[in-house]
Design a protein around this motif. Structure first.
Motif, short mmCIF file in Angstrom:
data_model
loop_
_atom_site.label_atom_id
_atom_site.label_comp_id
_atom_site.label_asym_id
_atom_site.label_seq_id
_atom_site.Cartn_x
_atom_site.Cartn_y
_atom_site.Cartn_z
N GLU A 99 -19.22 100.32 -85.31
CA GLU A 99 -19.18 101.32 -86.39
C GLU A 99 -18.61 100.69 -87.66
O GLU A 99 -19.12 100.93 -88.75
CB GLU A 99 -18.35 102.53 -85.95
N GLU A 102 -21.15 98.21 -89.27
CA GLU A 102 -22.23 98.97 -89.92
C GLU A 102 -21.74 99.61 -91.21
O GLU A 102 -22.46 99.64 -92.21
CB GLU A 102 -22.78 100.03 -88.97
N ASP A 103 -20.50 100.09 -91.22
CA ASP A 103 -19.95 100.69 -92.44
C ASP A 103 -19.79 99.66 -93.55
O ASP A 103 -19.84 100.00 -94.73
CB ASP A 103 -18.60 101.35 -92.15
N PRO A 106 -23.76 99.35 -95.68
CA PRO A 106 -24.42 100.67 -95.68
C PRO A 106 -25.91 100.54 -96.01
O PRO A 106 -26.39 101.04 -97.01
CB PRO A 106 -23.64 101.45 -96.74
N SER A 108 -30.15 100.35 -94.62
CA SER A 108 -31.01 101.22 -93.84
C SER A 108 -31.40 100.60 -92.50
O SER A 108 -31.93 101.29 -91.63
CB SER A 108 -32.26 101.57 -94.63
N LYS A 149 -31.68 99.27 -85.49
CA LYS A 149 -31.21 100.63 -85.74
C LYS A 149 -31.50 100.92 -87.20
O LYS A 149 -31.19 100.09 -88.06
CB LYS A 149 -29.70 100.74 -85.47
N LYS A 150 -32.11 102.05 -87.41
CA LYS A 150 -32.43 102.43 -88.80
C LYS A 150 -31.62 103.67 -89.14
O LYS A 150 -31.57 104.63 -88.39
CB LYS A 150 -33.91 102.71 -88.94
N ARG A 151 -30.98 103.61 -90.29
CA ARG A 151 -30.24 104.78 -90.78
C ARG A 151 -31.20 105.65 -91.57
O ARG A 151 -32.04 105.15 -92.29
CB ARG A 151 -29.08 104.36 -91.69
N SER A 152 -31.01 106.94 -91.45
CA SER A 152 -31.90 107.85 -92.20
C SER A 152 -31.38 108.08 -93.61
O SER A 152 -30.30 107.78 -93.95
CB SER A 152 -32.01 109.18 -91.47
#
Length: 152
Positions: A99, A102-103, A106, A108, A149-152
């Motif tokens: 986490e 990933e933060d 930021p 996609s 992993k794709k962030r929306s």
């Protein structure tokens, strides 16, 4: 047990490398190969990564018990070497490290890889929201599984 996630610096390299070599013993046993890159990486090579990677550490009671590193290229965050002290696994440290990295980015899209026989790792990454998108054969007995992993 209180875990603090912090950005590591080159002074942490020796402790992180020692932990890395401990954590990757289980992977080496799966493949019966103790010459895998995480086990043969040198201190100099790791110190060099501090120049272009973000390297995080998990600290418990003043000791580093986990780490992860990542680099951004062309809009993708490439994550590598998520490690947790074998004595401290399954306590949420890996999740906190993922986490946090990933933060830091930021973006996609996130990408990582693991060995195809590393079923526990694949399941863990899928639990974190990653999906397999590719597999690449390295030798007849060994292939790498790539997850994203794709962030929306």
């Amino acid at each position: 047990m209180s875990t603090k996630i912090e950005r590591a610096s080159a002074v942490d390299a020796e402790e992180i490398l020692s932990l890395q070599k401990l954590a990757y013993q289980s992977e080496a046993k799966i493949y019966n190969d103790f010459s895998i890159e995480p086990l043969v990486q040198t201190l100099e090579q790791l110190r060099y990564q501090f120049e272009d990677h973000i390297i995080l550490k998990a600290v418990v009671d003043g000791a580093i018990n986990g780490s992860v590193r990542a680099i951004e290229r062309e809009g993708t965050c490439f994550i590598g070497k998520l490690i947790v002290n074998p004595n401290d696994q399954n306590k949420g440290i890996g999740r906190k490290l993922m986490e946090a990295i990933e933060d830091y980015f930021p973006l996609s899209r996130y990408e990582l890889f693991t060995g195809s026989k590393s079923v526990k790792n694949i399941a863990l990454y899928e639990k974190f929201g990653y999906t397999v998108f590719s597999e690449r054969s390295i030798t007849p007995d060994f292939s790498l599984v790539y997850l994203e992993k794709k962030r929306s």
